[in-house]
Design a protein around this motif. Structure first.
Motif, mmCIF file in Angstrom:
data_model
loop_
_atom_site.group_PDB
_atom_site.id
_atom_site.type_symbol
_atom_site.label_atom_id
_atom_site.label_comp_id
_atom_site.label_asym_id
_atom_site.label_seq_id
_atom_site.Cartn_x
_atom_site.Cartn_y
_atom_site.Cartn_z
ATOM 1 N N UNK A 306 74.526 42.954 -3.685
ATOM 2 C CA UNK A 306 74.504 42.795 -2.222
ATOM 3 C C UNK A 306 74.953 41.393 -1.830
ATOM 4 N N UNK A 307 74.413 40.388 -2.500
ATOM 5 C CA UNK A 307 74.794 39.016 -2.156
ATOM 6 C C UNK A 307 76.271 38.771 -2.418
ATOM 7 N N UNK A 308 76.790 39.342 -3.500
ATOM 8 C CA UNK A 308 78.188 39.108 -3.864
ATOM 9 C C UNK A 308 79.147 39.851 -2.951
ATOM 10 N N UNK A 309 78.862 41.130 -2.702
ATOM 11 C CA UNK A 309 79.780 41.965 -1.924
ATOM 12 C C UNK A 309 79.659 41.696 -0.433
ATOM 13 N N UNK A 310 78.434 41.665 0.059
ATOM 14 C CA UNK A 310 78.231 41.507 1.500
ATOM 15 C C UNK A 310 78.328 40.050 1.946
ATOM 16 N N UNK A 311 78.004 39.140 1.032
ATOM 17 C CA UNK A 311 77.970 37.739 1.411
ATOM 18 C C UNK A 311 79.316 37.128 1.723
ATOM 19 N N UNK A 312 80.382 37.737 1.223
ATOM 20 C CA UNK A 312 81.715 37.171 1.451
ATOM 21 C C UNK A 312 82.377 37.717 2.714
ATOM 22 N N UNK A 313 81.764 38.689 3.348
ATOM 23 C CA UNK A 313 82.376 39.296 4.527
ATOM 24 C C UNK A 313 82.323 38.338 5.719
ATOM 25 N N UNK A 314 83.342 38.388 6.562
ATOM 26 C CA UNK A 314 83.362 37.514 7.742
ATOM 27 C C UNK A 314 82.109 37.715 8.595
ATOM 28 N N UNK A 315 81.518 36.633 8.998
ATOM 29 C CA UNK A 315 80.349 36.692 9.856
ATOM 30 C C UNK A 315 79.052 37.020 9.148
ATOM 31 N N UNK A 316 79.082 37.100 7.813
ATOM 32 C CA UNK A 316 77.857 37.415 7.072
ATOM 33 C C UNK A 316 76.783 36.372 7.356
ATOM 34 N N UNK A 317 75.559 36.856 7.548
ATOM 35 C CA UNK A 317 74.463 35.956 7.884
ATOM 36 C C UNK A 317 73.196 36.274 7.111
ATOM 37 N N UNK A 318 72.072 35.862 7.666
ATOM 38 C CA UNK A 318 70.798 36.006 6.975
ATOM 39 C C UNK A 318 70.433 37.453 6.699
ATOM 40 N N UNK A 319 71.008 38.384 7.454
ATOM 41 C CA UNK A 319 70.685 39.791 7.234
ATOM 42 C C UNK A 319 71.076 40.250 5.835
#
Length: 346
Positions: A306-319
């Protein structure tokens, strides 16, 4: 000579240090490590004197107040440049200035600093004297036991003797030679054999000095064994890849408080992440240091994904962190429930 030979870090922070690691121990990483241990001494990535003197200081030297105690590691071999870089580091608020005499990379060798300086102990001592005269904070050395065909019993003890004459009181010794030809920097962290007894002997013969051992230490059990022989232990890759190892540092190594709950560490780190996101930082640059936090626990693989895949997306935040944390905590709760059921059935 140092203006005050009694200068030293307060409160025994050298008992457990986190090694300077290029591309890893940036300011985000150091804040994460600080949420896990309030006492361990943190080190920056190595910065060359050229970068400090002529680069973007605001970016290169920035750190958070919560990182204290934190040391600045410099790379260089010109005494006057190192002295000026040390002054700048002290003015920025660093608690210690450390000279790198251990990095074996080709780029470092071509710049005449790092491990190749093991061949020039007189120059290293001159550099340390200049740095010590320039600042009030401690100046320290991180070195190897030797390079290439050097006799470690001669190269290490000669370097320490000359630098101690220049006023240096603390040495971090990576207990391996560096082989400057034929091995990559990565191989130089694993291939040359470790010689812990030599570093232990250095402490026996120089009880007046603070000796911190580095190289291949993979657990706090091993760290405690070394502390029977030397004054401190520096953890490197073990602390980075499995940062939860640091959760027990204050209690086990420093004898203070209780082990830190990794979940609480994540919540504390989130406050920092939120502040940095508001300044325009990217989430992935901060969460990449957290990937190994739940190593060996239920949900660790999903946490990383989750951190690797979702964390790089534009606008990724604390969610993104919240989502990953919910998976881990949910699986932990399921395992606990199964354990309770099994106990009741028995």
């Amino acid at each position: 000579m140092l203006k005050d030979n009694e200068k030293t870090l307060k409160n025994q922070h050298h008992l457990l240090c986190i090694a300077p690691m290029m591309d890893w121990t940036d300011r985000h990483c150091r804040v994460l490590h600080r949420t896990l241990s309030s006492r361990a001494l943190l080190y920056t990535e190595m910065l060359t004197t050229g970068a400090v003197l002529h680069g973007d200081r605001a970016r290169l030297l920035a750190f958070s107040l919560q990182e204290h105690p934190v040391a600045l590691q410099l790379g260089g071999s010109d005494p006057s440049d190192l002295a000026e870089a040390a002054r700048i580091g002290e003015a920025e608020g660093y608690d210690e200035i450390n000279l790198n005499v251990g990095c074996p990379s080709d780029r470092v060798q071509s710049g005449r600093f790092g491990a190749c300086l093991m061949r020039e102990p007189e120059l290293v001592a001159e550099c340390m004297a200049a740095m010590g005269a320039a600042v009030k904070v401690p100046v320290t050395v991180k070195c190897r036991i030797g390079v290439d065909d050097q006799d470690p019993e001669e190269s290490l003890f000669r370097l320490v003797e000359l630098c101690s004459q220049a006023g240096v009181k603390l040495f971090v010794v990576h207990a391996r030679k560096a082989l400057l030809k034929g091995l990559s920097p990565k191989e130089n962290r694993d291939v040359p054999p470790l010689n812990y007894p030599l570093v232990w002997r250095l402490k026996r013969e120089r009880p007046d000095l603070t000796i911190v051992i580095n190289g291949g230490v993979g657990s706090l059990d091993e760290a405690e064994e070394h502390l029977q022989h030397v004054d401190g232990v520096m953890l490197g890759r073990a602390a980075y890849h499995t940062p939860a190892i640091l959760a027990d540092v204050d209690a086990r190594i420093f004898g203070e408080g209780a082990p830190v709950d990794p979940y609480a560490a994540v919540e504390a780190y989130k406050d920092y992440v939120a502040a940095e996101l508001a300044k325009g930082a990217h989430l992935a640059g901060m969460t990449r240091h957290m990937l190994g936090l739940f190593h060996g626990r239920p949900g660790a693989r999903t946490w990383r994904r989750i951190l690797t895949v979702e964390g790089v997306k534009p606008g990724a935040g604390l969610e993104v962190i919240d989502e990953a944390l919910a998976v881990v905590s949910g699986l932990e709760a399921q395992r606990l429930a199964r354990g309770l059921e099994a106990g009741e059935a028995a």
